[in-house]
Scaffold this motif. Structure first.
Motif, PDB file in Angstrom:
ATOM      1  N   ALA A  19      30.407  64.658   1.212  1.00  0.00           N
ATOM      2  CA  ALA A  19      30.084  65.188   2.537  1.00  0.00           C
ATOM      3  C   ALA A  19      31.349  65.645   3.256  1.00  0.00           C
ATOM      4  CB  ALA A  19      29.360  64.125   3.363  1.00  0.00           C
ATOM      5  N   SER A  20      32.425  64.884   3.080  1.00  0.00           N
ATOM      6  CA  SER A  20      33.696  65.252   3.705  1.00  0.00           C
ATOM      7  C   SER A  20      34.195  66.595   3.169  1.00  0.00           C
ATOM      8  CB  SER A  20      34.729  64.153   3.440  1.00  0.00           C
ATOM      9  OG  SER A  20      35.967  64.448   4.052  1.00  0.00           O
ATOM     10  N   GLU A  21      34.122  66.755   1.860  1.00  0.00           N
ATOM     11  CA  GLU A  21      34.592  68.003   1.235  1.00  0.00           C
ATOM     12  C   GLU A  21      33.738  69.200   1.643  1.00  0.00           C
ATOM     13  OE1 GLU A  21      36.696  66.429  -2.880  1.00  0.00           O
ATOM     14  OE2 GLU A  21      34.670  67.251  -2.956  1.00  0.00           O
ATOM     15  N   ALA A  22      32.432  69.006   1.710  1.00  0.00           N
ATOM     16  CA  ALA A  22      31.550  70.120   2.075  1.00  0.00           C
ATOM     17  C   ALA A  22      31.860  70.608   3.483  1.00  0.00           C
ATOM     18  CB  ALA A  22      30.090  69.685   1.960  1.00  0.00           C
ATOM     19  N   ALA A  23      32.046  69.679   4.407  1.00  0.00           N
ATOM     20  CA  ALA A  23      32.359  70.055   5.782  1.00  0.00           C
ATOM     21  C   ALA A  23      33.744  70.688   5.868  1.00  0.00           C
ATOM     22  CB  ALA A  23      32.279  68.827   6.689  1.00  0.00           C
ATOM     23  N   ALA A  24      34.681  70.150   5.098  1.00  0.00           N
ATOM     24  CA  ALA A  24      36.046  70.682   5.128  1.00  0.00           C
ATOM     25  C   ALA A  24      36.102  72.086   4.531  1.00  0.00           C
ATOM     26  CB  ALA A  24      36.989  69.751   4.366  1.00  0.00           C
ATOM     27  N   LEU A  25      35.331  72.337   3.479  1.00  0.00           N
ATOM     28  CA  LEU A  25      35.342  73.681   2.883  1.00  0.00           C
ATOM     29  C   LEU A  25      34.716  74.693   3.840  1.00  0.00           C
ATOM     30  CD1 LEU A  25      36.182  75.273   0.365  1.00  0.00           C
ATOM     31  CD2 LEU A  25      33.832  75.007  -0.480  1.00  0.00           C
ATOM     32  N   CYS A  95      40.267  65.194   7.031  1.00  0.00           N
ATOM     33  CA  CYS A  95      40.636  64.108   7.948  1.00  0.00           C
ATOM     34  C   CYS A  95      39.503  63.823   8.939  1.00  0.00           C
ATOM     35  CB  CYS A  95      41.894  64.470   8.730  1.00  0.00           C
ATOM     36  SG  CYS A  95      43.379  64.644   7.717  1.00  0.00           S
ATOM     37  N   ASP A  96      38.846  64.905   9.390  1.00  0.00           N
ATOM     38  CA  ASP A  96      37.914  64.794  10.520  1.00  0.00           C
ATOM     39  C   ASP A  96      36.485  64.474  10.117  1.00  0.00           C
ATOM     40  OD1 ASP A  96      39.996  65.400  12.169  1.00  0.00           O
ATOM     41  OD2 ASP A  96      39.476  67.517  12.419  1.00  0.00           O
ATOM     42  N   HIS A  97      36.130  64.728   8.847  1.00  0.00           N
ATOM     43  CA  HIS A  97      34.721  64.627   8.448  1.00  0.00           C
ATOM     44  C   HIS A  97      34.529  63.577   7.355  1.00  0.00           C
ATOM     45  CE1 HIS A  97      33.644  68.171  10.776  1.00  0.00           C
ATOM     46  NE2 HIS A  97      34.715  68.774  10.288  1.00  0.00           N
ATOM     47  N   ARG A 134      40.630  56.730  11.663  1.00  0.00           N
ATOM     48  CA  ARG A 134      39.405  57.163  12.357  1.00  0.00           C
ATOM     49  C   ARG A 134      38.273  56.155  12.162  1.00  0.00           C
ATOM     50  NH1 ARG A 134      35.221  60.295  10.395  1.00  0.00           N
ATOM     51  NH2 ARG A 134      36.397  61.064   8.617  1.00  0.00           N
ATOM     52  N   LEU A 135      38.216  55.566  10.966  1.00  0.00           N
ATOM     53  CA  LEU A 135      37.131  54.639  10.639  1.00  0.00           C
ATOM     54  C   LEU A 135      37.490  53.183  10.956  1.00  0.00           C
ATOM     55  CD1 LEU A 135      36.199  56.307   7.247  1.00  0.00           C
ATOM     56  CD2 LEU A 135      34.911  56.475   9.382  1.00  0.00           C
TER      57      LEU A 135
END
Ligand SMILES: [Mg+2]
Length: 248
Positions: A19-25, A95-97, A134-135
């Protein structure tokens, strides 16, 4: 009788890296005025995973992955954009997602009350430290070893040496390495002489000839009992297959 020192992988073990990678891409492509298709996400993940396997083999450094994956991505997808700009936007997005997997925080809270926790991750320092902050994960982990910062990566024993030094050399017999990757977590931990736990939520099959884990779990909720009992009689050698990690 319990494991009193736990070494955790991060990506795809505690953290929803996909999910982090998908949002970052999506964020990275938007920076250069493009939308993201499922084919592009597939291409990125394939290129990135292959490069992190090269890190495991020691043929490239983690820091080289940061931009080179976008050099290759732009070439393959025929995208006329600056890979450095895309890489910078992508790292900011990483970093953000993304969040911990459902239930992971509760499990970490439980085991942190019974054992010392270290994170040993193949990844970029700027990404992993931002995510940990962040977490709020420093409430559980007293040691954080990130391959790009220390110049060595799992499965090399050198990164385990650094983690053990930071933990003031706990007895290996009391330590457990937990992770989703046979090629980095299980091979690395077993090669270092500590017990391993393969996090295998997809139920991937055991293949002859690959790394063997001491324990296997399909869900993180199994972990507190395993830590307390060292798996009882249920734990047996599990593992096999090929290297498969894809990380930040
Ligand atoms: Mg992993």
């Amino acid at each position: 009788m319990s494991y009193t020192t736990l070494l955790f992988d991060f990506d795809h073990t505690l953290f929803d890296t996909d999910a982090s990678e998908a949002a970052a891409l999506t964020a990275s492509m938007a920076t250069v005025g493009l939308s993201t298709t499922p084919e592009e996400l597939d291409a990125y993940q394939r290129i990135n995973a292959a490069m992190w396997r090269d890190v495991e083999r020691g043929t490239i450094t983690p820091l080289e992955v940061r931009t080179e994956r976008f050099v290759r991505f732009c070439a393959e997808r025929r995208i006329d954009a600056d890979p450095v700009v895309m890489a910078d936007a992508f790292v900011a997005g990483l970093c953000d997602h993304g969040e911990l997997y459902e239930g992971a925080a509760e499990v970490l809270h439980l085991v942190a009350g019974r054992a010392r926790l270290a994170m040993v991750t193949n990844g970029l320092g700027e990404v992993q430290r931002a995510r940990v902050a962040r977490l709020g994960m420093d409430r559980w982990f007293e040691v954080l070893v990130i391959s790009a910062e220390v110049g060595v990566a799992k499965p090399s024993p050198a990164i385990f040496d650094l983690a053990f030094a930071a933990l003031a050399d706990p007895a290996k017999v009391d330590c457990l390495m937990i992770g989703d990757s046979l090629g980095s977590d299980i091979l690395g931990g077993s090669g270092y002489g500590i017990a391993t736990c393969w996090y295998n939520p997809a139920g991937r099959p055991v293949v002859d000839g690959g790394p063997r884990a001491t324990h296997e779990i399909a869900s993180l909720v199994e972990l507190p009992t395993l830590v307390d009992t060292r798996g009882g009689q249920a734990g047996g050698p599990r593992g096999g297959g090929t290297s498969d990690s894809a990380v930040a």
